[in-house]
Design a protein around this motif. Structure first.
Motif, PDB file in Angstrom:
ATOM      1  N   GLY A  35      -0.621  -6.028  -1.983  1.00 51.58           N
ATOM      2  CA  GLY A  35      -0.270  -5.878  -0.583  1.00 51.58           C
ATOM      3  C   GLY A  35      -1.186  -5.027   0.261  1.00 51.58           C
ATOM      4  N   GLY A  37      -4.539  -5.379   0.725  1.00 52.52           N
ATOM      5  CA  GLY A  37      -5.482  -6.207   1.454  1.00 52.52           C
ATOM      6  C   GLY A  37      -6.887  -6.249   0.902  1.00 52.52           C
ATOM      7  N   SER A  99      -8.846  -8.683   3.203  1.00 56.74           N
ATOM      8  CA  SER A  99      -8.143  -9.620   4.072  1.00 56.74           C
ATOM      9  C   SER A  99      -8.074  -9.059   5.498  1.00 56.74           C
ATOM     10  N   ALA A 102      -4.439  -8.722   6.512  1.00 51.90           N
ATOM     11  CA  ALA A 102      -3.796  -7.504   6.003  1.00 51.90           C
ATOM     12  C   ALA A 102      -4.317  -6.277   6.731  1.00 51.90           C
ATOM     13  N   ILE A 106      -1.162  -5.235   8.699  1.00 50.81           N
ATOM     14  CA  ILE A 106      -0.450  -4.154   8.006  1.00 50.81           C
ATOM     15  C   ILE A 106      -0.946  -2.808   8.527  1.00 50.81           C
ATOM     16  N   HIS A 107      -2.198  -2.524   8.273  1.00 55.72           N
ATOM     17  CA  HIS A 107      -2.738  -1.201   8.588  1.00 55.72           C
ATOM     18  C   HIS A 107      -2.946  -1.006  10.092  1.00 55.72           C
TER      19      HIS A 107
END
Length: 130
Positions: A35, A37, A99, A102, A106-107
């Motif tokens: 998860g 990335g 990714s 990601a 996400i970040h």
């Protein structure tokens, strides 16, 4: 709901989320390795995953302590400073062939949320006549 109450609610949700995935890196690294990335993550026995988890848990505990003391200004400044962590994670993923989804989803999104929360705490409404 006032701006400050929204900021407190978002902060509490962020604390729970970060505690959840930080604990996952410490106690269940096999569920977390994909998860982040990066194209290659350490294996589940690698202690660097626990280091990441401890960092995340520590971050969440700082925010939780400030939430419990209900110091909006301190929480706003802390959230702004701590936004550097997901920003740095985003840059690491982007610069190591990770990714893009990601990195940004996400970040980058976490960083943006933390900056938004800090703005909600720190921006003061204009006073009448000023």
């Amino acid at each position: 709901m006032t701006r400050i109450k929204i900021a407190y609610a978002l902060s509490a949700a962020l604390v729970l989320f970060v505690l959840y995935f930080g604990s996952g890196y410490v106690f269940f690294p096999q569920t977390q390795t994909g998860g982040f990335g990066l194209p290659v993550m350490p294996s589940e026995g690698d202690p660097i995953l626990a280091v990441k988890g401890v960092r995340d848990i520590g971050t969440a505990l700082v925010v939780l302590a400030l939430l419990l003391f209900r110091n909006a200004r301190a929480l706003g400044w802390a959230m702004l400073a701590l936004a550097f962590i997901p920003f740095g994670d985003m840059l690491i993923v982007l610069t190591h062939n990770g990714s893009v989804a990601a990195a940004l989803g996400i970040h980058g999104a976490t960083c943006a949320l933390m900056i938004l929360i800090s703005a909600l705490f720190l921006i003061r409404p204009a006073q009448n006549g000023q």
